[in-house]
Each structure stands twice: as structure tokens, then as C-alpha cells.
Scaffold this motif. Structure first.
Motif, PDB file in Angstrom:
ATOM      1  N   LYS A 264     -12.371   5.417   5.864  1.00 24.97           N
ATOM      2  CA  LYS A 264     -12.549   3.973   6.005  1.00 24.97           C
ATOM      3  C   LYS A 264     -13.425   3.686   7.233  1.00 24.97           C
ATOM      4  CE  LYS A 264      -7.842   2.903   4.357  1.00 24.97           C
ATOM      5  NZ  LYS A 264      -8.121   2.044   3.204  1.00 24.97           N
ATOM      6  N   PRO A 265     -14.093   2.534   7.262  1.00 30.48           N
ATOM      7  CA  PRO A 265     -14.731   2.112   8.522  1.00 30.48           C
ATOM      8  C   PRO A 265     -13.648   1.772   9.546  1.00 30.48           C
ATOM      9  CG  PRO A 265     -14.825   0.354   6.894  1.00 30.48           C
ATOM     10  CD  PRO A 265     -14.290   1.566   6.190  1.00 30.48           C
ATOM     11  N   THR A 266     -14.014   1.771  10.823  1.00 26.41           N
ATOM     12  CA  THR A 266     -13.023   1.494  11.878  1.00 26.41           C
ATOM     13  C   THR A 266     -12.293   0.191  11.639  1.00 26.41           C
ATOM     14  OG1 THR A 266     -14.312   2.726  13.492  1.00 26.41           O
ATOM     15  CG2 THR A 266     -12.727   1.150  14.355  1.00 26.41           C
ATOM     16  N   SER A 267     -13.029  -0.853  11.254  1.00 32.55           N
ATOM     17  CA  SER A 267     -12.400  -2.165  11.033  1.00 32.55           C
ATOM     18  C   SER A 267     -11.341  -2.107   9.945  1.00 32.55           C
ATOM     19  CB  SER A 267     -13.461  -3.202  10.669  1.00 32.55           C
ATOM     20  OG  SER A 267     -14.157  -2.813   9.487  1.00 32.55           O
ATOM     21  N   GLY A 268     -11.526  -1.200   8.977  1.00 30.20           N
ATOM     22  CA  GLY A 268     -10.552  -1.062   7.900  1.00 30.20           C
ATOM     23  C   GLY A 268      -9.348  -0.232   8.265  1.00 30.20           C
ATOM     24  N   MET A 269      -9.454   0.531   9.371  1.00 27.47           N
ATOM     25  CA  MET A 269      -8.356   1.408   9.776  1.00 27.47           C
ATOM     26  C   MET A 269      -7.388   0.764  10.758  1.00 27.47           C
ATOM     27  SD  MET A 269      -9.617   5.338  10.120  1.00 27.47           S
ATOM     28  CE  MET A 269     -11.334   5.239  10.602  1.00 27.47           C
ATOM     29  N   VAL A 270      -7.849  -0.280  11.449  1.00 29.06           N
ATOM     30  CA  VAL A 270      -7.061  -0.851  12.554  1.00 29.06           C
ATOM     31  C   VAL A 270      -5.677  -1.297  12.106  1.00 29.06           C
ATOM     32  CG1 VAL A 270      -6.934  -2.745  14.219  1.00 29.06           C
ATOM     33  CG2 VAL A 270      -9.084  -1.532  13.876  1.00 29.06           C
ATOM     34  N   THR A 271      -5.579  -1.874  10.926  1.00 25.91           N
ATOM     35  CA  THR A 271      -4.275  -2.391  10.456  1.00 25.91           C
ATOM     36  C   THR A 271      -3.610  -1.467   9.433  1.00 25.91           C
ATOM     37  OG1 THR A 271      -5.383  -3.709   8.739  1.00 25.91           O
ATOM     38  CG2 THR A 271      -4.946  -4.784  10.857  1.00 25.91           C
ATOM     39  N   MET A 272      -4.050  -0.220   9.354  1.00 27.96           N
ATOM     40  CA  MET A 272      -3.515   0.657   8.319  1.00 27.96           C
ATOM     41  C   MET A 272      -2.092   1.158   8.587  1.00 27.96           C
ATOM     42  SD  MET A 272      -5.005   0.976   5.465  1.00 27.96           S
ATOM     43  CE  MET A 272      -5.210  -0.793   5.541  1.00 27.96           C
ATOM     44  N   LYS A 273      -1.500   0.747   9.694  1.00 24.93           N
ATOM     45  CA  LYS A 273      -0.055   0.933   9.863  1.00 24.93           C
ATOM     46  C   LYS A 273       0.705   0.132   8.807  1.00 24.93           C
ATOM     47  CE  LYS A 273       0.539  -2.875  13.182  1.00 24.93           C
ATOM     48  NZ  LYS A 273       0.990  -3.242  14.532  1.00 24.93           N
ATOM     49  N   SER A 274       0.032  -0.868   8.235  1.00 22.32           N
ATOM     50  CA  SER A 274       0.682  -1.737   7.251  1.00 22.32           C
ATOM     51  C   SER A 274       0.721  -1.124   5.857  1.00 22.32           C
ATOM     52  CB  SER A 274      -0.051  -3.081   7.178  1.00 22.32           C
ATOM     53  OG  SER A 274      -1.341  -2.916   6.606  1.00 22.32           O
ATOM     54  N   ASP A 275       0.167   0.101   5.698  1.00 20.79           N
ATOM     55  CA  ASP A 275       0.114   0.702   4.365  1.00 20.79           C
ATOM     56  C   ASP A 275       1.477   1.191   3.890  1.00 20.79           C
ATOM     57  OD1 ASP A 275      -1.581   0.955   2.228  1.00 20.79           O
ATOM     58  OD2 ASP A 275      -2.275   2.962   2.736  1.00 20.79           O
ATOM     59  N   MET A 276       2.499   0.965   4.702  1.00 20.89           N
ATOM     60  CA  MET A 276       3.874   1.274   4.301  1.00 20.89           C
ATOM     61  C   MET A 276       4.645  -0.007   3.996  1.00 20.89           C
ATOM     62  SD  MET A 276       5.635   2.002   7.973  1.00 20.89           S
ATOM     63  CE  MET A 276       7.140   1.292   7.370  1.00 20.89           C
ATOM     64  N   GLY A 277       3.914  -1.091   3.677  1.00 20.73           N
ATOM     65  CA  GLY A 277       4.574  -2.359   3.360  1.00 20.73           C
ATOM     66  C   GLY A 277       5.522  -2.265   2.178  1.00 20.73           C
ATOM     67  N   GLY A 278       5.161  -1.458   1.181  1.00 20.09           N
ATOM     68  CA  GLY A 278       6.046  -1.277   0.026  1.00 20.09           C
ATOM     69  C   GLY A 278       7.328  -0.561   0.402  1.00 20.09           C
ATOM     70  N   ALA A 279       7.199   0.466   1.245  1.00 23.16           N
ATOM     71  CA  ALA A 279       8.383   1.182   1.748  1.00 23.16           C
ATOM     72  C   ALA A 279       9.274   0.232   2.531  1.00 23.16           C
ATOM     73  CB  ALA A 279       7.953   2.357   2.626  1.00 23.16           C
ATOM     74  N   ALA A 280       8.664  -0.573   3.404  1.00 28.40           N
ATOM     75  CA  ALA A 280       9.449  -1.522   4.203  1.00 28.40           C
ATOM     76  C   ALA A 280      10.190  -2.513   3.309  1.00 28.40           C
ATOM     77  CB  ALA A 280       8.521  -2.264   5.172  1.00 28.40           C
ATOM     78  N   ALA A 281       9.544  -2.924   2.214  1.00 26.33           N
ATOM     79  CA  ALA A 281      10.175  -3.875   1.296  1.00 26.33           C
ATOM     80  C   ALA A 281      11.440  -3.292   0.659  1.00 26.33           C
ATOM     81  CB  ALA A 281       9.186  -4.303   0.210  1.00 26.33           C
ATOM     82  N   VAL A 282      11.364  -2.041   0.189  1.00 27.49           N
ATOM     83  CA  VAL A 282      12.547  -1.474  -0.470  1.00 27.49           C
ATOM     84  C   VAL A 282      13.616  -1.108   0.551  1.00 27.49           C
ATOM     85  CG1 VAL A 282      11.190  -0.671  -2.451  1.00 27.49           C
ATOM     86  CG2 VAL A 282      11.673   0.923  -0.592  1.00 27.49           C
ATOM     87  N   ILE A 283      13.206  -0.714   1.764  1.00 30.41           N
ATOM     88  CA  ILE A 283      14.190  -0.414   2.814  1.00 30.41           C
ATOM     89  C   ILE A 283      14.924  -1.694   3.208  1.00 30.41           C
ATOM     90  CG2 ILE A 283      14.483   0.339   5.218  1.00 30.41           C
ATOM     91  CD1 ILE A 283      11.959   2.170   4.669  1.00 30.41           C
ATOM     92  N   GLY A 284      14.171  -2.762   3.450  1.00 27.80           N
ATOM     93  CA  GLY A 284      14.790  -4.042   3.785  1.00 27.80           C
ATOM     94  C   GLY A 284      15.699  -4.543   2.679  1.00 27.80           C
ATOM     95  N   ALA A 285      15.254  -4.383   1.436  1.00 29.04           N
ATOM     96  CA  ALA A 285      16.073  -4.812   0.296  1.00 29.04           C
ATOM     97  C   ALA A 285      17.371  -4.019   0.221  1.00 29.04           C
ATOM     98  CB  ALA A 285      15.286  -4.660  -1.004  1.00 29.04           C
ATOM     99  N   MET A 286      17.312  -2.707   0.467  1.00 28.82           N
ATOM    100  CA  MET A 286      18.524  -1.884   0.449  1.00 28.82           C
ATOM    101  C   MET A 286      19.497  -2.331   1.536  1.00 28.82           C
ATOM    102  SD  MET A 286      18.422   0.224  -2.106  1.00 28.82           S
ATOM    103  CE  MET A 286      19.621   1.510  -1.765  1.00 28.82           C
ATOM    104  N   CYS A 287      18.955  -2.718   2.700  1.00 26.06           N
ATOM    105  CA  CYS A 287      19.813  -3.225   3.774  1.00 26.06           C
ATOM    106  C   CYS A 287      20.547  -4.486   3.318  1.00 26.06           C
ATOM    107  CB  CYS A 287      18.976  -3.534   5.018  1.00 26.06           C
ATOM    108  SG  CYS A 287      18.346  -2.072   5.864  1.00 26.06           S
ATOM    109  N   ALA A 288      19.821  -5.413   2.703  1.00 29.85           N
ATOM    110  CA  ALA A 288      20.424  -6.672   2.261  1.00 29.85           C
ATOM    111  C   ALA A 288      21.429  -6.447   1.129  1.00 29.85           C
ATOM    112  CB  ALA A 288      19.330  -7.639   1.808  1.00 29.85           C
TER     113      ALA A 288
END
Length: 481
Positions: A264-288
Motif C-alpha cells: 500500500k502507499p504510506t497514506s493507505g497504511m497509516v490507519t491499517m490498525k483498523s483492519d481488525m474491525g471485524g474481529a473487534a465486532a465479534v469480540i464485542g458482541a461475545m462480551c455483550a
């Protein structure tokens, strides 16, 4: 934040008040505010999403009041209600007010049910801010919010569920917001173990050798260039011992995505910590789901890894295997999420005996062109199952849009040198989803693409800048209802 339901309406106890008012019921019993004069001068008419701030004298003190327009009584949507109440809260928070109340002018129990749920969820989520790594932040005094409502004791269960949902959404946001040098596959698996112990769901984590034994070759192809080993996270919640049916969730867990050799270009990599948004969704849902003790059996899985670059990186032009036995031609190493998802999908279908399965992922930039940041995109092979999810999104005030599946699209994912290709072309959101769907075992299945909704560029309404915790609450409702 401390939230209480209170019957008394002694407004002189507070430094700030949030007062929601309907456009077609412009009245206020508790205080003397010239609503008609405000309407005449068009300063405040109760229109949806509009707020008006003023200072009034109450006893021997000055009180900041935010009038919050709800629009016409029959037109207000839950989404608008959430964001409007959040905006009212933000207005008082900017004034550094710590002792505030929200007044509901309503004696309708059914409406107050919704109002209180919205108030708790919206204000807790609007209060969230990610500043874990600021060294100069000041420790601020806790905000106290009293919700003033008739028959307050009738709504304690509503408040409790709303707090669980808001907290679970914040858990997901916080996972996404952690920088990738901190939140790697190992740290994610450790955090999930702690959450499982705290909330009450079982967690099993498979390491590299166990992933290899399962022949998860597609997942391992993505993961192998990283110095940090992948972790396959399994979460199990048994809420209905009398029923053998199991609902399955699969979340994309790329804790960082460089794009691999298709970098990816640098600008496309800066927020790529967010590529686990799907994982976070199912983890949060399991908590609830677990904390609320929902009567449903749910299993969620996350194939956590990083997509990095090294001498052993997988390459464009490679042909790789998968746990499901199908071969895949690699057209682009930045189309990596679907490779991790297919092995996770095959695992949950063949090893966990789920009856229905949903996968959720920040999968394609194309999704942003389909629905922007206003809605998540989806495809499904089962209309009844999708209708259940659509209703769950509506209950949460989030939005989803179903994309079509035509036979022509199914042809695009095939390849002349292998069974499938990971770069099938446009419509990219649909073909990427259909690629994952090749491994759903013909079960009722939904694919949700949250590439446009998992990360916000700025705070607005209930959303803070960064991770949004999108889909946590809908996945909870899907299990509950």
C-alpha cells in the motif's frame, strides 16, 4: 461515567441539563423557558438534530441548558435519537460540566423504554475518547448523569442492557484504536482471554503448530512474512443447553495490513490498525451476549495475523491451498483478508457445527463506493436470515444494505489455473464476499463488509474519531432475537 435513573425533577441540583423536545409537542413542564418565543424567532423549533444552548437561573445558581430537537413524534428514528442525544451531551461536556441531568417529558412507558435505552447508549458512547498514549493528559473528574423520568424503577433492566451494549461497543473501539505495534495477534489473543474470564465465555487459542495441523494454508500464506506468529482465536458461549443450534460469527483479524508485496502507499497504511474491525465486532458482541446471558449458543472465530513483507512472503502469481481443499490463484497480496476468512469459515462450519454463519470484515475499498460511511454492505444466500440481521441493525440505529448476487458475479471468482482467484474484479464488494461464501458449507450465510463504517475520520454524534465499534450491537440483537 455514573448514570442513574431518578424520579425527582429538582433541576436546581444540576449544573447542566439536556432537554429533548418534539417539534409537534413543544412544551416543557419543569422550567420556565419561552419555547414559543424561540419558535417564533426560529432559534429553536424542535426540528430533528437541532440543538439550542442557553443559561438559565435556577434558585441561587446558573444552569446550562441544551434543548435537543427530536423532530415530529411519529418520525423519529432510533439512529436520529441516538445522535441527537449524543450531540446534546457533547455540548455540555465542552463546557466541562460534570453534574448533569437529562429530562424526558413523557409518561408513555413504551416510548420511555426506547428513550432511556438511547440516552444511556448514546451518552456513554459519545463520552468515549482514545487517549491512552497521551503523556500530558489530566485526570478529569467523573461525569455524573441523572436521567429524570417518571416511574424510574420500571426501567432499570433497560438501563442495564443499554450499559452492557455501550460498554461492549467501547471494548471493540478500544481494540481497534490500539496501535499495531501494541495490538498484534499475541496481544489480541491475550486480551480476548481476559475478556472471556471477565464476561463468561470460553476462549481457546490455537498457535502456529495447531494452525498448520489444520492445513489452514490460505491463512498461513498471509501470516508467514510477519515476525509475530498468527493466533487462531475461538470463543464459545453456551446460553441454551436445551438447544443444539449454534450461531457462528467469523471476524477478520488483520491486526496490521501493509498490503504485502502488493504494498500500500504510506497514506493507505497509516490507519491499517483498523483492519481488525471485524474481529473487534465479534469480540464485542461475545462480551455483550455473555454478560447479558442471552439464551442462544454462539461460537465466534478470528484468524489473527499481520500481512507483512519478507523473503518468504507469498507473491502475486502464486497458487496456494486452503483448509477447504480449494486452490487459489493470488492476483494481489493486498486481497489478503478473504484468504484468512475462508480458512476461518471452513473451520467454524466443519469443526464447530454451526447452523448459521455470518462473517464480518473490513474487506474491500469498493464497499466505500457502494455505501460510503453511512451503511455497511452485505450479501447473503438466505433472505430470512438477512431480514433478521436487517432488523437487528435497525434496533441498534446502525444501517446495512444488501447487495445483489447474480450468476455472472459467481463466474468472476473462478480462475483458469486454479479453482478460485482472490482478485475477481468488479463489483469488488460482491465478488470478495462470494469468494468467502465458497466455504460456507451451504449453510444460511451473511457476509458483512464494514470497510466504510469501522473507522471514523472525525467524531460526530455517538461516534468518536477512530474505531467505531460498528456491528457489535446488531450482532448482539441477532443472537438475542
Amino acid at each position: 461515567m455514573k448514570i442513574s435513573l431518578i424520579e425527582t425533577k429538582e433541576i436546581n441540583k444540576y449544573d447542566g441539563l439536556i432537554v429533548p423536545i418534539y417539534e409537534d409537542k413543544l412544551e416543557l413542564k419543569e422550567m420556565d423557558i419561552p419555547l414559543e418565543k424561540l419558535k417564533e424567532t426560529k432559534r429553536f423549533e424542535g426540528k430533528a438534530g437541532k440543538t439550542y444552548k442557553m443559561t438559565i437561573s435556577s434558585g441561587d445558581k446558573l444552569v446550562e441548558v441544551v434543548l435537543v430537537g427530536l423532530g415530529k413524534k411519529d418520525d423519529i428514528s432510533y439512529r436520529k435519537l441516538l445522535n441527537t442525544l449524543a450531540d446534546g451531551f457533547r455540548s455540555l461536556k465542552k463546557e466541562n460540566i460534570k453534574n448533569m441531568a437529562l429530562i424526558f417529558n413523557n409518561d408513555n412507558i413504551e416510548i420511555n423504554d426506547i428513550n432511556i435505552k438511547a440516552a444511556v447508549e448514546s451518552i456513554m458512547m459519545a463520552d468515549y475518547k482514545f487517549d491512552d498514549y497521551k503523556t500530558d493528559k489530566e485526570e478529569s473528574e467523573e461525569i455524573s448523569l441523572d436521567i429524570l423520568v417518571d416511574n424510574a424503577s420500571n426501567f432499570e433492566d433497560v438501563k442495564k442492557e443499554a450499559m452492557i451494549l455501550a460498554n461492549s461497543n467501547i471494548i471493540a473501539r478500544n481494540l481497534v484504536n490500539q496501535p499495531a505495534n501494541i495490538m498484534n495477534p499475541l496481544k489480541l489473543s491475550e486480551d480476548v482471554k481476559k475478556l472471556g474470564e471477565e464476561k463468561g465465555f470460553e476462549v481457546e487459542v490455537l498457535g502456529l503448530s495447531e494452525i498448520k495441523e489444520l492445513k489452514m494454508d490460505a491463512y498461513l500464506s498471509v501470516a508467514k512474512a510477519s515476525a509475530i506468529e498468527p493466533k487462531f482465536i475461538i470463543m464459545r458461549y453456551k446460553g441454551d443447553s436445551e438447544n443444539e443450534d449454534i450461531l457462528g460469527y467469523v471476524g477478520k483479524g488483520l491486526t496490521y495490513d501493509s498490503g504485502g508485496l502488493s504494498i500500500k502507499p504510506t497514506s493507505g497504511m497509516v490507519t491499517m490498525k483498523s483492519d481488525m474491525g471485524g474481529a473487534a465486532a465479534v469480540i464485542g458482541a461475545m462480551c455483550a451476549i455473555s454478560e447479558a446471558k442471552v439464551k442462544r449458543n454462539v461460537v465466534s472465530v478470528v484468524a489473527a495475523c499481520e500481512n507483512m513483507i519478507a523473503g518468504n512472503s507469498y507473491r502475486p502469481g502464486d497458487i496456494i491451498n486452503s483448509m477447504g481443499g480449494k486452490t487459489i490463484f493470488i492476483g494481489n497480496t493486498d486481497a489478503e483478508g478473504r484468504l484468512t476468512l475462508i480458512d476461518a469459515m471452513n473451520y467454524i462450519v466443519t469443526k464447530e457445527n454451526v447452523n448459521k454463519v455470518l462473517d464480518i470484515a473490513t474487506l474491500t475499498g469498493a464497499a466505500i463506493y457502494c455505501t460510503g460511511d453511512a451503511a455497511s454492505a452485505a450479501i447473503s444466500n438466505d433472505s430470512e436470515f438477512f431480514m433478521d440481521l436487517d432488523n437487528s441493525f435497525k434496533l441498534s440505529g446502525e444501517q446495512i444494505w444488501r447487495m445483489p448476487i447474480f450468476d455472472e458475479y459467481k463466474e468472476l471468482i473462478k480462475h483458469e489455473e486454479a479453482d478460485l482467484t482472490n482478485t475477481a474484479g468488479n463489483p469488488g464488494t460482491v465478488t470478495a464476499g462470494l469468494f468467502v461464501g465458497e466455504f460456507n458449507g451451504d449453510l444460511p450465510w451473511i457476509h458483512v463488509d464494514i470497510a466504510g463504517t469501522a473507522f471514523a475520520k472525525k467524531g460526530n454524534g455517538i461516534l468518536s474519531k477512530g474505531g467505531t465499534g460498528i456491528a457489535v450491537r446488531p450482532l448482539y440483537y441477532l443472537a438475542k432475537n
